[in-house]
Design a protein around this motif. Structure first.
Motif, short mmCIF file in Angstrom:
data_model
loop_
_atom_site.label_atom_id
_atom_site.label_comp_id
_atom_site.label_asym_id
_atom_site.label_seq_id
_atom_site.Cartn_x
_atom_site.Cartn_y
_atom_site.Cartn_z
N GLU A 1 -1.25 15.38 9.28
CA GLU A 1 -1.00 16.32 8.19
C GLU A 1 -1.69 17.65 8.43
O GLU A 1 -1.22 18.70 7.98
N LEU B 1 -2.76 9.44 10.15
CA LEU B 1 -1.82 10.24 9.37
C LEU B 1 -2.49 11.48 8.79
O LEU B 1 -1.85 12.52 8.64
N ARG B 2 -3.79 11.38 8.48
CA ARG B 2 -4.52 12.58 8.02
C ARG B 2 -4.57 13.63 9.12
O ARG B 2 -4.40 14.82 8.86
N TYR C 1 3.57 2.29 1.59
CA TYR C 1 4.29 2.83 2.74
C TYR C 1 5.74 2.34 2.72
O TYR C 1 6.02 1.23 2.25
N HIS D 1 0.82 -1.22 0.00
CA HIS D 1 0.00 0.00 0.00
C HIS D 1 0.85 1.27 0.00
O HIS D 1 0.41 2.34 0.41
N ARG E 1 -4.56 5.47 8.05
CA ARG E 1 -4.90 6.60 7.18
C ARG E 1 -5.51 7.75 7.99
O ARG E 1 -5.16 8.92 7.79
N LEU F 1 -5.22 -0.56 8.21
CA LEU F 1 -4.95 0.43 7.17
C LEU F 1 -5.85 1.66 7.34
O LEU F 1 -5.39 2.79 7.16
N ALA F 2 -7.11 1.44 7.68
CA ALA F 2 -8.04 2.56 7.85
C ALA F 2 -7.63 3.43 9.04
O ALA F 2 -7.66 4.66 8.97
#
Length: 223
Positions: free
Chosen positions: A120, A116-117, A25, A23, A113, A109-110
């Motif tokens: 950011e 990490l969002r 990474y 994916h 994500r 994975l969810a």
């Protein structure tokens, strides 16, 4: 996105590395708490996946030490399904999320994500040292009104120096972190890239430079 994975079960670690790499990474895998702490202190990660039950130092101790040192890299804790107390303790110590074993890869994975969002949205994309700035989104190295866009590997080396301005970093560490354990690159490659960065800093008129200390490593220092 670059992740640090701290998981002492080799089969589990290998499976996670395969999935995460698929994916897109970049993953560094370590297998005990002391290694996890050493790697995380370099700060060159977007996120950490940290198992609680590990040899040498458990995940909660690693997390506590990182947060006490001011490390704000987001951490996803992996916990045993029944250990509710560990989950609560981890969150109180500064974990961003937790996931109980066994878990579905899609959920991991969810959660990554989402974590990490959130990062950011909160972190600055610009690192500074003296009159030098480095944009982590655009790879732009800038001094006053002069700038240059760094190629990916040069950016990663420069980012490591900017994130660890009080530390000497060995050429071996740079080689492992930027090129990876499985790379065919040799230590002389690191020297070449440091030479590239030195020239660019000089051309831009930087008031910092990459200094070497024999048998120890390199760091940014004020001219």
């Amino acid at each position: 996105m670059k992740l640090l994975l701290a998981e002492d079960e080799i089969d589990m670690s290998d499976a996670l590395v395969d999935i995460l790499t698929f994916h897109k990474y970049i993953v560094d895998a370590v297998y005990d708490g002391e290694e996890a702490l050493d790697y995380a202190r370099l700060g060159n990660y977007d996120g950490i996946i940290l198992d609680i039950m590990m040899p040498k130092k458990d995940g909660l101790t690693v997390l506590k030490e990182l947060r006490s040192e001011g490390c704000q890299i987001p951490v996803l804790m992996l916990t045993a399904k029944s250990e509710t107390e560990d989950k609560v303790t981890g969150l109180d110590l500064g974990a961003d999320d937790y996931l109980a074993k066994p878990f579905a890869m899609d959920e991991l994975l969810a959660r990554l994500r989402a974590m990490l969002r959130r990062r950011e949205k909160t972190i600055s994309s610009e690192l500074t040292s003296g009159n030098v700035s480095l944009n982590q989104q655009t790879f732009e190295l800038k001094v006053n009104d002069k700038s240059v866009i760094l190629p990916k590997l040069e950016f990663q080396v420069m980012e490591m120096f900017m994130l660890n301005q009080e530390m000497y970093i060995s050429a071996d560490t740079i080689l492992e972190k930027v090129w990876g354990y499985d790379s065919d690159a040799e230590i002389s490659t690191v020297w070449v890239y440091i030479s590239y960065l030195r020239k660019k800093l000089s051309q831009l008129g930087a008031d910092v430079e990459i200094q070497a200390k024999r048998n120890i490593g390199y760091r940014l220092e004020k001219i």
